[in-house]
Design an enzyme around this catalytic site. Sequence first.
Site, PDB file in Angstrom:
ATOM      1  N   THR A  28      22.689   9.473  36.550  1.00 24.27           N
ATOM      2  CA  THR A  28      21.918   8.252  36.311  1.00 24.27           C
ATOM      3  C   THR A  28      22.346   7.168  37.303  1.00 24.27           C
ATOM      4  O   THR A  28      23.525   7.084  37.648  1.00 24.27           O
ATOM      5  CB  THR A  28      22.171   7.778  34.863  1.00 24.27           C
ATOM      6  OG1 THR A  28      21.672   8.776  33.980  1.00 24.27           O
ATOM      7  CG2 THR A  28      21.477   6.448  34.570  1.00 24.27           C
ATOM      8  N   SER A  30      21.110   4.320  40.738  1.00 18.02           N
ATOM      9  CA  SER A  30      20.255   4.202  41.917  1.00 18.02           C
ATOM     10  C   SER A  30      20.451   5.370  42.883  1.00 18.02           C
ATOM     11  O   SER A  30      19.478   5.852  43.489  1.00 18.02           O
ATOM     12  CB  SER A  30      20.519   2.862  42.622  1.00 18.02           C
ATOM     13  OG  SER A  30      21.883   2.750  42.973  1.00 18.02           O
ATOM     14  N   ASP A  81      25.654  13.417  40.627  1.00 19.35           N
ATOM     15  CA  ASP A  81      25.640  12.059  40.073  1.00 19.35           C
ATOM     16  C   ASP A  81      26.381  11.103  41.005  1.00 19.35           C
ATOM     17  O   ASP A  81      27.202  11.531  41.829  1.00 19.35           O
ATOM     18  CB  ASP A  81      26.309  12.060  38.683  1.00 19.35           C
ATOM     19  CG  ASP A  81      25.981  10.829  37.863  1.00 19.35           C
ATOM     20  OD1 ASP A  81      25.262   9.930  38.343  1.00 19.35           O
ATOM     21  OD2 ASP A  81      26.454  10.762  36.709  1.00 19.35           O
ATOM     22  N   GLY A  82      26.119   9.839  40.841  1.00 16.25           N
ATOM     23  CA  GLY A  82      26.813   8.794  41.587  1.00 16.25           C
ATOM     24  C   GLY A  82      28.122   8.420  40.909  1.00 16.25           C
ATOM     25  O   GLY A  82      28.550   9.056  39.942  1.00 16.25           O
ATOM     26  N   LYS A  94      32.897   5.704  36.148  1.00 12.54           N
ATOM     27  CA  LYS A  94      31.445   5.766  36.026  1.00 12.54           C
ATOM     28  C   LYS A  94      31.029   4.951  34.796  1.00 12.54           C
ATOM     29  O   LYS A  94      31.852   4.600  33.976  1.00 12.54           O
ATOM     30  CB  LYS A  94      30.974   7.227  35.874  1.00 12.54           C
ATOM     31  CG  LYS A  94      31.217   8.026  37.140  1.00 12.54           C
ATOM     32  CD  LYS A  94      30.701   9.462  37.052  1.00 12.54           C
ATOM     33  CE  LYS A  94      29.348   9.597  36.464  1.00 12.54           C
ATOM     34  NZ  LYS A  94      28.322   8.755  37.113  1.00 12.54           N
ATOM     35  N   GLY A  96      28.639   2.264  35.127  1.00 13.41           N
ATOM     36  CA  GLY A  96      27.998   0.998  35.487  1.00 13.41           C
ATOM     37  C   GLY A  96      26.559   0.954  34.994  1.00 13.41           C
ATOM     38  O   GLY A  96      26.035  -0.106  34.655  1.00 13.41           O
ATOM     39  N   GLU A 103      26.603  11.500  30.695  1.00 13.39           N
ATOM     40  CA  GLU A 103      27.045  11.999  32.015  1.00 13.39           C
ATOM     41  C   GLU A 103      28.267  12.890  31.847  1.00 13.39           C
ATOM     42  O   GLU A 103      28.364  13.964  32.459  1.00 13.39           O
ATOM     43  CB  GLU A 103      27.382  10.817  32.933  1.00 13.39           C
ATOM     44  CG  GLU A 103      26.152  10.019  33.357  1.00 13.39           C
ATOM     45  CD  GLU A 103      26.463   8.762  34.143  1.00 13.39           C
ATOM     46  OE1 GLU A 103      25.555   8.257  34.809  1.00 13.39           O
ATOM     47  OE2 GLU A 103      27.606   8.276  34.091  1.00 13.39           O
TER      48      GLU A 103
END
Length: 225
Positions: A28, A30, A81-82, A94, A96, A103
Amino acid sequence: MTQDELKQAVAAAAIAYVVDGEIIGVGTGSTANFFIDELARIKHRIKGAVASSEATAARLRGHGITVFDLNDVAAIAVYVDGADEITPAGAMIKGGGAALTREKIVASVAARFVCIADGSKLVDTLGRFPLPVEVLPMARAAVMRKLTALGGQPKLRLKAGSDAGFITDNGGEIIDVAGLSISDPVALEREINQIPGVIAVGLFALRGADVCLLGEGDGVRTLTF
Ligand code: 5RP
């Protein structure tokens, strides 16, 4: 390159880690959104995806990618994932985007975790980014006291433009903990996991990334852990 161009570059590079005919776990945020858009180009090659949030599920479906319920899936080949921060050892902060719990669950099922991030996310020590902790609303104050005792400065995340607490996809609230310098992410993850009322902590150290694709001015750097 702009930050968005760096995110786009790592999202495109992550396609090389997609396993044909398999189910892909999708994160999830940007950077994950850029990945979803890239995944759409090769959607005929995958069986489908498991989403880490309602927003990701909607974007996947919008591209015509089948979204599976995790309960109907026996294995996930890769999770992409970011991250808000990542260390040279592959431990991450993670959450944010408030999706940390799902996640973490999807990542725990995946055979491989591929983190995609722009170069600004690489840090020597985690903690400059406030650590997100998802809690049951009735435990909010009690958990905040415990997090203060651990040396942090906890703050309830608010819904944009409101005084009310932000509510996650799971009905939880998010406490963002500033002021931590996390020298032992595994130990802190275990400790916060033990606090009654905590749903999940945004430390991903017990199950960190296996690979990080880092977007830098001169291209995509691959870190393996
Ligand atoms: C969401 C996350 C995101 O991966 C993290 O916040 C990074 O987001 P972005 O790709 O927008 O920088 O953990 O819960």
